[in-house]
Write a protein that holds these residues in place. Structure first.
Motif, PDB file in Angstrom:
ATOM      1  N   VAL A 145     -29.987  12.293  11.385  1.00  0.00           N
ATOM      2  CA  VAL A 145     -29.074  11.609  12.312  1.00  0.00           C
ATOM      3  C   VAL A 145     -28.627  12.563  13.416  1.00  0.00           C
ATOM      4  O   VAL A 145     -28.631  12.212  14.605  1.00  0.00           O
ATOM      5  N   GLU A 167     -22.253   7.888  10.154  1.00  0.00           N
ATOM      6  CA  GLU A 167     -23.486   8.423  10.729  1.00  0.00           C
ATOM      7  C   GLU A 167     -24.661   7.616  10.192  1.00  0.00           C
ATOM      8  O   GLU A 167     -24.933   7.623   8.985  1.00  0.00           O
ATOM      9  N   TRP A 180     -29.142   0.574  13.656  1.00  0.00           N
ATOM     10  CA  TRP A 180     -28.028   0.158  14.511  1.00  0.00           C
ATOM     11  C   TRP A 180     -28.113  -1.358  14.768  1.00  0.00           C
ATOM     12  O   TRP A 180     -29.197  -1.949  14.816  1.00  0.00           O
ATOM     13  N   ASP A 194     -21.359   4.526  26.038  1.00  0.00           N
ATOM     14  CA  ASP A 194     -22.593   4.355  25.279  1.00  0.00           C
ATOM     15  C   ASP A 194     -22.341   3.565  23.999  1.00  0.00           C
ATOM     16  O   ASP A 194     -21.262   2.991  23.793  1.00  0.00           O
ATOM     17  N   HIS A 195     -23.342   3.547  23.127  1.00  0.00           N
ATOM     18  CA  HIS A 195     -23.256   2.788  21.872  1.00  0.00           C
ATOM     19  C   HIS A 195     -22.034   3.202  21.058  1.00  0.00           C
ATOM     20  O   HIS A 195     -21.280   2.356  20.568  1.00  0.00           O
ATOM     21  N   ARG A 253     -28.835   6.145  10.775  1.00  0.00           N
ATOM     22  CA  ARG A 253     -30.115   6.252  11.441  1.00  0.00           C
ATOM     23  C   ARG A 253     -30.189   5.249  12.589  1.00  0.00           C
ATOM     24  O   ARG A 253     -29.696   4.117  12.494  1.00  0.00           O
ATOM     25  N   ARG A 254     -30.796   5.679  13.665  1.00  0.00           N
ATOM     26  CA  ARG A 254     -30.847   4.837  14.866  1.00  0.00           C
ATOM     27  C   ARG A 254     -31.557   3.494  14.602  1.00  0.00           C
ATOM     28  O   ARG A 254     -31.202   2.479  15.201  1.00  0.00           O
ATOM     29  N   ASN A 255     -32.514   3.476  13.678  1.00  0.00           N
ATOM     30  CA  ASN A 255     -33.289   2.252  13.465  1.00  0.00           C
ATOM     31  C   ASN A 255     -32.522   1.163  12.708  1.00  0.00           C
ATOM     32  O   ASN A 255     -33.047   0.062  12.521  1.00  0.00           O
ATOM     33  N   GLU A 303     -31.363  13.088  15.865  1.00  0.00           N
ATOM     34  CA  GLU A 303     -31.560  11.911  16.702  1.00  0.00           C
ATOM     35  C   GLU A 303     -30.542  11.858  17.838  1.00  0.00           C
ATOM     36  O   GLU A 303     -30.861  11.459  18.956  1.00  0.00           O
ATOM     37  N   ILE A 304     -29.316  12.264  17.553  1.00  0.00           N
ATOM     38  CA  ILE A 304     -28.262  12.226  18.569  1.00  0.00           C
ATOM     39  C   ILE A 304     -28.418  13.372  19.569  1.00  0.00           C
ATOM     40  O   ILE A 304     -28.385  13.172  20.781  1.00  0.00           O
TER      41      ILE A 304
END
Length: 360
Positions: free
Chosen positions: A37, A99, A105, A155-156, A101-103, A40-41
């Protein structure tokens, strides 16, 4: 009752006694996903830690309770949820993280996790929730800090905080110093600081703290909350004593992390007037973390911040020559400390938002 999206489990994470224990698999998996995570950030691995080094930071102490949950979707760990509860008498604050994983969200996992955080904080009598998030620079709408120093993208993460009732209180700058070839410049700055700091001397130690300095060091650590710029963040005052210093040190020494403390001592009174901390994990080829730095208010104006930082970095270069760079964090409105960092050669690379919500 918290309603969970289909297939989601928020599983309490038991903290094992040892990373090699039979029940440590969840902690190891939490660490693996944590590192993914962060990469990824941030786009790099400087925040990564091996599980055995992370574990000591999650053992219970008298000063703080740390609660963790795994976010599990259809049997796969996709993130973690954490809540830190300081144990000062009358404490009102709680610090949390979500926190993922982006997949995953956009599936309602963060909302369910935040509901768990808020419910648990209320159960412990907490009314002030705080969290920090890195906001990588992107084009588009920006949010200005109420301090007047810095901004982050809408942002997100920012949208999640705002939708959850939080207020952006402060911007924190992350900076890096390239240690390659830095020594001549650091020596010039140290000589200038030593001239301005006549009447003070530098003392250094590797953790653990020598017994003769523990009480004075504890007193300085307690001032990190009251003396450092905190914008509109509502902190509980921290009480540090010798036992708390020992607890804090164990999170490093039990992980075999290398920590150098540099202090400035007022010669006439013997008072400790400033300190700086540098830390690195067992892999001495990785990034160094510059952690707490403080100049006690009564001793400001003698360039002690520059003194302890330069003395620390020079000693560090000798002790840990393979570490290529140093990262550090400072409040964007903390111009005195940022000016020191900039003069040394630290370059800003990213920004965090400090977010706060007061519960009804």
């Amino acid at each position: 009752m918290i309603t969970l999206p289909a297939g989601l489990e928020l599983r309490p994470l038991r903290i094992p006694a040892s990373i090699d224990d039979a029940d440590a698999a969840d902690f190891r998996e939490m660490t693996r996903v944590r590192n993914i995570v962060y990469a990824e950030i941030a786009g790099h691995d400087d925040h990564a830690m091996p599980a055995d080094e992370l574990l000591p930071a999650y053992r219970p102490t008298a000063s703080q309770i740390r609660l963790l949950w795994l976010a599990v979707v259809d049997g796969e760990v996709v993130g973690r949820v954490g809540l830190d509860l300081p144990q000062e008498e009358g404490a009102r604050t709680a610090f949390w993280l979500i926190e993922l994983r982006r997949n995953v969200w956009g599936r309602g996992i963060g909302r369910a996790a935040h509901d768990l955080i808020e419910r648990t904080a209320r159960e412990h009598g907490r009314t002030v929730l705080q969290s920090w998030a890195e906001h990588p620079a992107v084009a588009g709408p920006q949010l200005d800090a109420p301090t007047g120093f810095g901004h982050i993208p809408l942002d997100h993460a920012a949208r999640f905080f705002l939708a959850s009732g939080y207020r952006l209180e402060q911007i924190v700058r992350q900076s890096y110093l390239d240690l390659t070839g830095a020594e001549p410049h650091l020596r010039r700055l140290l000589a200038e600081a030593e001239e301005a700091a006549a009447g003070y001397r530098v003392i250094q130690w590797i953790l653990p703290t020598p017994p003769e300095f523990v009480e004075a060091y504890a007193a300085m650590k307690s001032r990190m909350v009251t003396d450092a710029p905190s914008a509109g963040l509502d902190y509980d005052e921290e009480q540090w004593d010798a036992n708390r210093v020992l607890e804090w040190e164990r999170t490093y020494t039990d992980a075999e992390r290398h920590v150098l403390v540099t202090v400035a001592q007022h010669v006439d009174t013997g008072e400790l007037a400033a300190f700086n901390e540098l830390a690195i994990g067992k892999d001495r080829t990785t990034v160094t973390s510059q952690e707490d730095t403080l100049v006690v208010a009564a001793h400001r104006g003698h360039r002690l911040g520059m003194l302890v930082k330069c003395a620390g970095l020079l000693a560090w270069r000798e002790a840990v020559p393979e570490s290529p760079r140093v990262m550090t964090y400072n409040a964007e409105e903390n111009r005195p400390m940022l000016s020191i960092n900039e003069a040394i050669g630290f370059v800003p690379t990213s920004y965090e938002g400090a977010w706060q919500k007061t519960l009804a």
